[in-house]
Scaffold this active site. Structure first.
Site, PDB file in Angstrom:
ATOM      1  N   HIS A 193      -2.964   5.621   6.156  1.00 24.32           N
ATOM      2  CA  HIS A 193      -2.179   4.705   5.328  1.00 24.32           C
ATOM      3  C   HIS A 193      -1.945   5.349   3.964  1.00 24.32           C
ATOM      4  O   HIS A 193      -2.763   5.236   3.072  1.00 24.32           O
ATOM      5  CB  HIS A 193      -2.890   3.357   5.193  1.00 24.32           C
ATOM      6  CG  HIS A 193      -1.983   2.256   4.756  1.00 24.32           C
ATOM      7  ND1 HIS A 193      -1.982   1.761   3.493  1.00 24.32           N
ATOM      8  CD2 HIS A 193      -1.028   1.574   5.439  1.00 24.32           C
ATOM      9  CE1 HIS A 193      -1.082   0.796   3.392  1.00 24.32           C
ATOM     10  NE2 HIS A 193      -0.486   0.670   4.557  1.00 24.32           N
ATOM     11  N   PHE A 194      -0.835   6.028   3.846  1.00 28.13           N
ATOM     12  CA  PHE A 194      -0.462   6.779   2.644  1.00 28.13           C
ATOM     13  C   PHE A 194      -1.558   7.785   2.264  1.00 28.13           C
ATOM     14  O   PHE A 194      -2.181   7.663   1.216  1.00 28.13           O
ATOM     15  CB  PHE A 194      -0.167   5.849   1.461  1.00 28.13           C
ATOM     16  CG  PHE A 194       0.836   4.779   1.748  1.00 28.13           C
ATOM     17  CD1 PHE A 194       2.071   5.082   2.286  1.00 28.13           C
ATOM     18  CD2 PHE A 194       0.552   3.456   1.465  1.00 28.13           C
ATOM     19  CE1 PHE A 194       3.011   4.088   2.547  1.00 28.13           C
ATOM     20  CE2 PHE A 194       1.472   2.465   1.716  1.00 28.13           C
ATOM     21  CZ  PHE A 194       2.703   2.777   2.264  1.00 28.13           C
TER      22      PHE A 194
END
Length: 145
Positions: A48-49
């Protein structure tokens, strides 16, 4: 107060889905305050990012829901065998700031309405006293299969 060992008595969740580390305050039928220590080692940060890791908003909501389940079980006097609280709805959800590795998420929930096996709770999640997320959470108690 409850530490992780006590929380395990109230929730069926286990790693990596247990998202509450401590309960620091609880008032039966009124409110609960829980803590989630957000570590860089959380497995969701891998995807996630990865270059700018941010805790997914859905997991912030899940952490609030887990605090709500502990609150509901506590208000009923403890977890009944073969009973579990499940999330049935989220309303008025807003994300105000990112939650990043190293943050401590403070989750506060208060009871809006309770009718039989149905609960509605108002929740806020803060980091260093600043609002990160808010939501109204609906849940109901069901038989665990």
């Amino acid at each position: 107060m409850m530490d992780a060992r006590e929380i395990l008595k109230f929730l069926p969740h286990r790693y990596p889905f247990l998202l509450v580390d401590r309960i620091i305050e609880i008032e039966t039928d009124k409110k609960i305050v829980g803590i989630k220590n957000v570590s860089f080692n959380e497995n969701f940060f891998q995807g996630h990012f990865p270059n700018k890791p941010v805790m997914p908003g859905v997991l912030i909501c899940e952490a609030m829901a887990q605090c709500g389940a502990i609150f509901a079980h506590n208000s009923r006097g403890g977890m009944e065998a073969n009973k579990v609280f499940v999330l049935t709805g989220l309303d008025k959800v807003k994300f105000k700031r990112p939650v990043e590795p190293g943050d401590q998420l403070r989750i506060e929930l208060s009871c809006i309405k309770r009718r039989g096996h149905f609960w509605k709770l108002a929740g806020v999640a803060t980091v260093d006293g600043k609002l990160a997320a808010q939501a109204e959470i609906s849940a109901m108690e069901i038989d665990m299969v």
